[in-house]
Design a protein around this motif. Structure first.
Motif, PDB file in Angstrom:
ATOM      1  N   LEU A  11       0.847  -1.185   0.000  1.00 45.18           N
ATOM      2  CA  LEU A  11       0.000   0.000   0.000  1.00 45.18           C
ATOM      3  C   LEU A  11       0.884   1.236   0.000  1.00 45.18           C
ATOM      4  O   LEU A  11       1.618   1.482   0.950  1.00 45.18           O
ATOM      5  CB  LEU A  11      -0.918  -0.013   1.219  1.00 45.18           C
ATOM      6  CG  LEU A  11      -1.799  -1.267   1.311  1.00 45.18           C
ATOM      7  CD1 LEU A  11      -2.582  -1.271   2.603  1.00 45.18           C
ATOM      8  CD2 LEU A  11      -2.715  -1.363   0.109  1.00 45.18           C
ATOM      9  N   VAL A  38       1.194  -8.085   3.982  1.00 45.29           N
ATOM     10  CA  VAL A  38       0.831  -6.717   3.628  1.00 45.29           C
ATOM     11  C   VAL A  38       1.917  -5.794   4.156  1.00 45.29           C
ATOM     12  O   VAL A  38       2.376  -5.968   5.287  1.00 45.29           O
ATOM     13  CB  VAL A  38      -0.513  -6.304   4.260  1.00 45.29           C
ATOM     14  CG1 VAL A  38      -0.897  -4.887   3.857  1.00 45.29           C
ATOM     15  CG2 VAL A  38      -1.610  -7.285   3.903  1.00 45.29           C
ATOM     16  N   ALA A 107      -7.837  -1.955  -1.026  1.00 40.26           N
ATOM     17  CA  ALA A 107      -6.881  -2.624  -0.143  1.00 40.26           C
ATOM     18  C   ALA A 107      -7.560  -3.727   0.655  1.00 40.26           C
ATOM     19  O   ALA A 107      -7.029  -4.845   0.773  1.00 40.26           O
ATOM     20  CB  ALA A 107      -6.225  -1.617   0.798  1.00 40.26           C
TER      21      ALA A 107
END
Length: 136
Positions: A11, A38, A107
């Motif tokens: 991200l 992540v 996301a």
């Protein structure tokens, strides 16, 4: 984390706090069990607003499990930085892809789908489908 080949998610935001918060939200909403890797790549290395190719490449390497890496970016120059890294050819892991999706909803969809063991195409599609979520 086990040796499962899961799609990783990066991200990229102009803000370290935004990237980290969205990563935590997405992981939290992915539920119990295995959570796909992540990483947040937000802000400049000195903590100011901006984007950093170094932070993005480090994050992508950290989440790469051999199944591809979905990269979501928040705004213009973050997108351009990811595109430049992809154009270089060797800066991001093989199979890394910029996903055109809304940052927060995309996301969450990407992390949930990746955590279920889906491939990169399915993860990218789930994130992109978030454009269709209506709130009214």
């Amino acid at each position: 984390m086990s040796g499962e080949k899961l799609v990783g998610v990066v991200l990229v935001s102009h803000s370290a706090q935004v990237a980290a918060s969205v990563a935590e939200l997405a992981k939290g909403l992915a539920g119990g069990g295995t959570i796909a890797p992540v990483a947040a790549a937000g802000g400049a290395p000195d903590g100011s607003f901006g984007t950093s190719s170094d932070l993005i490449t480090e994050a992508a390497a950290a989440v790469d499990r051999g199944a591809g890496v979905a990269v979501l970016a928040d705004l213009g120059s973050a997108v351009l930085t990811v595109k430049a890294l992809l154009a270089e050819g060797d800066e991001l892991p093989a199979g890394a892809r910029l996903v055109d999706a809304p940052f927060v909803e995309g996301a969450v969809a990407a992390v949930v789908t990746a955590s279920a063991g889906a491939d990169l195409d399915a993860v990218a599609a789930a994130a992109a489908e978030a454009y269709e979520y209506r709130k009214a």
